[in-house]
Design a protein around this motif. Structure first.
Motif, PDB file in Angstrom:
ATOM      1  N   GLU A 128       0.846  -1.086  -0.279  1.00  0.00           N
ATOM      2  CA  GLU A 128      -0.036   0.204   0.059  1.00  0.00           C
ATOM      3  C   GLU A 128       1.028   0.654   0.141  1.00  0.00           C
ATOM      4  O   GLU A 128       0.243   2.417   0.570  1.00  0.00           O
ATOM      5  CB  GLU A 128      -0.935   0.336   0.763  1.00  0.00           C
ATOM      6  CG  GLU A 128      -1.872  -1.110   1.391  1.00  0.00           C
ATOM      7  CD  GLU A 128      -2.949  -1.086  -0.016  1.00  0.00           C
ATOM      8  OE1 GLU A 128      -3.444  -0.821  -0.512  1.00  0.00           O
ATOM      9  OE2 GLU A 128      -2.614  -2.687  -0.216  1.00  0.00           O
ATOM     10  N   GLU A 130       3.981   6.185   4.287  1.00  0.00           N
ATOM     11  CA  GLU A 130       2.886   5.920   3.860  1.00  0.00           C
ATOM     12  C   GLU A 130       1.780   4.768   4.293  1.00  0.00           C
ATOM     13  O   GLU A 130       0.503   4.930   4.216  1.00  0.00           O
ATOM     14  CB  GLU A 130       3.369   5.769   1.930  1.00  0.00           C
ATOM     15  CG  GLU A 130       3.764   7.297   1.613  1.00  0.00           C
ATOM     16  CD  GLU A 130       4.252   6.461  -0.133  1.00  0.00           C
ATOM     17  OE1 GLU A 130       4.740   7.140  -0.425  1.00  0.00           O
ATOM     18  OE2 GLU A 130       5.119   5.516  -0.169  1.00  0.00           O
ATOM     19  N   GLN A 177      -0.472   5.559   6.802  1.00  0.00           N
ATOM     20  CA  GLN A 177      -1.246   6.675   6.291  1.00  0.00           C
ATOM     21  C   GLN A 177      -2.493   5.865   5.465  1.00  0.00           C
ATOM     22  O   GLN A 177      -3.654   5.985   6.058  1.00  0.00           O
ATOM     23  CB  GLN A 177      -1.428   8.160   5.289  1.00  0.00           C
ATOM     24  CG  GLN A 177      -0.286   9.503   6.114  1.00  0.00           C
ATOM     25  CD  GLN A 177       0.155   9.536   4.062  1.00  0.00           C
ATOM     26  OE1 GLN A 177       0.835   9.141   3.494  1.00  0.00           O
ATOM     27  NE2 GLN A 177      -0.058  11.087   4.338  1.00  0.00           N
ATOM     28  N   TRP A 178      -2.414   4.781   5.327  1.00  0.00           N
ATOM     29  CA  TRP A 178      -3.743   3.436   4.262  1.00  0.00           C
ATOM     30  C   TRP A 178      -4.238   2.679   5.245  1.00  0.00           C
ATOM     31  O   TRP A 178      -5.324   3.407   5.121  1.00  0.00           O
ATOM     32  CB  TRP A 178      -2.197   2.870   3.223  1.00  0.00           C
ATOM     33  CG  TRP A 178      -3.687   1.789   2.846  1.00  0.00           C
ATOM     34  CD1 TRP A 178      -4.162   1.586   1.684  1.00  0.00           C
ATOM     35  CD2 TRP A 178      -3.718   0.782   3.482  1.00  0.00           C
ATOM     36  NE1 TRP A 178      -5.000   0.688   1.762  1.00  0.00           N
ATOM     37  CE2 TRP A 178      -4.656   0.213   2.329  1.00  0.00           C
ATOM     38  CE3 TRP A 178      -3.429   0.147   4.531  1.00  0.00           C
ATOM     39  CZ2 TRP A 178      -5.063  -1.902   2.999  1.00  0.00           C
ATOM     40  CZ3 TRP A 178      -3.748  -1.371   4.684  1.00  0.00           C
ATOM     41  CH2 TRP A 178      -4.436  -1.846   4.246  1.00  0.00           C
ATOM     42  N   ALA A 185      -4.728   4.622   8.134  1.00  0.00           N
ATOM     43  CA  ALA A 185      -5.580   5.137   8.997  1.00  0.00           C
ATOM     44  C   ALA A 185      -6.746   5.150   8.165  1.00  0.00           C
ATOM     45  O   ALA A 185      -7.711   5.800   9.397  1.00  0.00           O
ATOM     46  CB  ALA A 185      -4.569   6.820   9.742  1.00  0.00           C
ATOM     47  N   THR A 186      -6.821   5.428   7.118  1.00  0.00           N
ATOM     48  CA  THR A 186      -7.601   5.740   6.080  1.00  0.00           C
ATOM     49  C   THR A 186      -8.557   5.015   6.269  1.00  0.00           C
ATOM     50  O   THR A 186      -9.762   5.833   6.538  1.00  0.00           O
ATOM     51  CB  THR A 186      -6.921   5.997   5.038  1.00  0.00           C
ATOM     52  OG1 THR A 186      -6.627   7.603   5.074  1.00  0.00           O
ATOM     53  CG2 THR A 186      -8.631   6.234   4.018  1.00  0.00           C
ATOM     54  N   HIS A 187      -8.236   3.825   6.271  1.00  0.00           N
ATOM     55  CA  HIS A 187      -9.452   2.018   6.235  1.00  0.00           C
ATOM     56  C   HIS A 187      -9.428   1.918   7.984  1.00  0.00           C
ATOM     57  O   HIS A 187     -10.667   1.691   8.013  1.00  0.00           O
ATOM     58  CB  HIS A 187      -8.780   1.265   5.522  1.00  0.00           C
ATOM     59  CG  HIS A 187      -8.728   1.852   3.668  1.00  0.00           C
ATOM     60  ND1 HIS A 187      -9.491   2.126   3.313  1.00  0.00           N
ATOM     61  CD2 HIS A 187      -7.392   2.052   3.127  1.00  0.00           C
ATOM     62  CE1 HIS A 187      -9.330   2.281   2.082  1.00  0.00           C
ATOM     63  NE2 HIS A 187      -7.990   2.040   2.635  1.00  0.00           N
ATOM     64  N   ARG A 209     -10.262   4.727   9.543  1.00  0.00           N
ATOM     65  CA  ARG A 209     -11.141   6.078   9.385  1.00  0.00           C
ATOM     66  C   ARG A 209     -10.340   6.574  11.168  1.00  0.00           C
ATOM     67  O   ARG A 209     -11.815   6.875  11.692  1.00  0.00           O
ATOM     68  CB  ARG A 209     -13.003   5.476   9.587  1.00  0.00           C
ATOM     69  CG  ARG A 209     -13.233   4.739   8.275  1.00  0.00           C
ATOM     70  CD  ARG A 209     -14.341   4.390   8.468  1.00  0.00           C
ATOM     71  NE  ARG A 209     -14.850   4.146   7.169  1.00  0.00           N
ATOM     72  CZ  ARG A 209     -16.065   3.261   7.146  1.00  0.00           C
ATOM     73  NH1 ARG A 209     -17.354   2.829   8.434  1.00  0.00           N
ATOM     74  NH2 ARG A 209     -16.422   2.334   5.773  1.00  0.00           N
ATOM     75  N   ASP A 217      -7.658   9.422  13.002  1.00  0.00           N
ATOM     76  CA  ASP A 217      -6.265  10.027  12.576  1.00  0.00           C
ATOM     77  C   ASP A 217      -4.842   9.523  12.495  1.00  0.00           C
ATOM     78  O   ASP A 217      -4.750   8.094  13.326  1.00  0.00           O
ATOM     79  CB  ASP A 217      -6.311  11.297  14.250  1.00  0.00           C
ATOM     80  CG  ASP A 217      -7.523  11.961  14.224  1.00  0.00           C
ATOM     81  OD1 ASP A 217      -8.267  12.367  13.247  1.00  0.00           O
ATOM     82  OD2 ASP A 217      -7.541  12.365  15.116  1.00  0.00           O
ATOM     83  N   SER A 228      -4.503  15.266  15.385  1.00  0.00           N
ATOM     84  CA  SER A 228      -4.319  14.934  14.517  1.00  0.00           C
ATOM     85  C   SER A 228      -3.212  15.596  13.667  1.00  0.00           C
ATOM     86  O   SER A 228      -3.075  16.703  14.424  1.00  0.00           O
ATOM     87  CB  SER A 228      -5.599  15.078  13.670  1.00  0.00           C
ATOM     88  OG  SER A 228      -4.902  14.340  12.331  1.00  0.00           O
ATOM     89  N   SER A 275      -1.973  14.499  11.048  1.00  0.00           N
ATOM     90  CA  SER A 275      -1.534  13.933   9.554  1.00  0.00           C
ATOM     91  C   SER A 275      -1.965  15.202   8.322  1.00  0.00           C
ATOM     92  O   SER A 275      -2.268  16.379   9.396  1.00  0.00           O
ATOM     93  CB  SER A 275      -2.747  13.496   9.084  1.00  0.00           C
ATOM     94  OG  SER A 275      -4.107  13.581   9.334  1.00  0.00           O
TER      95      SER A 275
END
Length: 286
Positions: free
Chosen positions: A125, A229, A232-233, A235-237, A239, A241, A284, A286
């Motif tokens: 990812e 990175e 980041q992936w 944290a995004t999935h 949902r 911070d 956060s 980010s």
């Protein structure tokens, strides 16, 4: 020496302090000693446990144990928490330990009060997984060309931790880490790299989770930027911070004091009432 039997494994562990329970899970080399300075500093407020993962350092290799998986590693962590009577605990996992912790919150959520996941190796990812794979392959080939697995592991640690991280490991710890080279290279590396939960699984996590990355890895030019990175992936999935912790991929070695200062308010916020004011949600970064 403190040991506990968990399934077919006998795990060495270190326990410090009193208060709400915190478990640290190590990645590459699987040694509790990576967390010693941070654990000792937090012991004034928390019960802190770190352990040598199965077959690493002071945890002996189980009989007829020839392969592993992230599921197995997470089962060990869950068994340790139950066996020590400290579940549910706040769990902190870094690198491969972050992959184990991700699996733990998916498969054993009842033993985790909350999770702090730092730069798990979800290489596929990152923005250029092929290049990361080539770098890893070159390090492995260069080290193994010498006929010494320790050289291969040392090259990988230099890439991931930097010279500062290698230098920060005390001689006894460094000897233990390098002695785990065969287990890591032949049994663990593939298991960690292959493990990737689906976005659907991650979206369904019910345990409170914080995903972290090293501030030193934010720059795309940083040698281990892909770790940032991958966080980041995640944290995004999940949902949640993305926060930054001091240093890069191995802050427990390079920035133990700053890491303690950053973790303490997070652990307070995620733990049962410690008798101190705490914010229910970290800011956060980010």
């Amino acid at each position: 020496m403190s040991v506990i039997d968990v399934g077919d494994a006998r795990l060495y562990y270190e326990r410090y302090g009193h208060g709400p329970a915190v478990l640290f899970i190590s990645g590459v080399t699987g040694d509790a000693g990576l967390w010693t300075r941070t654990a000792q500093a937090l012991a004034d407020e928390f019960t802190v446990v770190a352990y040598d993962r199965r077959g690493n350092s002071r945890s002996p290799r189980p009989e007829q144990w020839t392969s592993t998986s992230v599921d197995e590693q997470a089962d060990d962590a869950a068994g340790l928490l139950r066996g020590l009577g400290i579940a549910p605990a706040v769990v902190v996992g870094a690198s491969g330990g972050g992959a184990i912790l991700t699996n733990l919150v998916l498969r054993h959520p009842e033993v985790v009060r909350a999770a702090v996941i730092h730069e798990p190796p979800f290489v596929s990812e990152s923005s250029d997984p092929d290049e990361v794979g080539k770098q890893l392959g070159r390090l492995f080939e260069q080290g193994m060309a010498t006929g010494d697995p320790k050289r291969a592991l040392e090259g990988l640690l230099l890439w991931a931790w930097g010279e500062e991280g290698i230098a920060a490991a005390e001689p006894d710890l460094r000897r233990r880490l390098l002695a785990n080279a065969e287990v890591f290279l032949t049994m663990e590396l593939g298991a960690f790299i292959e493990y990737l939960p689906s976005p659907q699984e991650l979206a369904g996590v019910t345990v409170p989770c914080i995903v972290a990355a090293g501030a030193g890895n934010r720059d795309p030019a940083a040698p281990y930027h892909h770790g940032y990175e991958e966080s980041q992936w995640l944290a995004t999935h999940m949902r949640t911070d993305l926060i930054e912790l001091p240093g890069a991929h191995a802050p427990y070695l390079t920035h133990p004091t700053e890491l303690t200062d950053a973790l303490r308010p997070l652990l307070r916020a995620l733990s049962p009432n410690t008798g101190r004011d705490s914010s229910p949600r970290p800011p956060s970064s980010s």
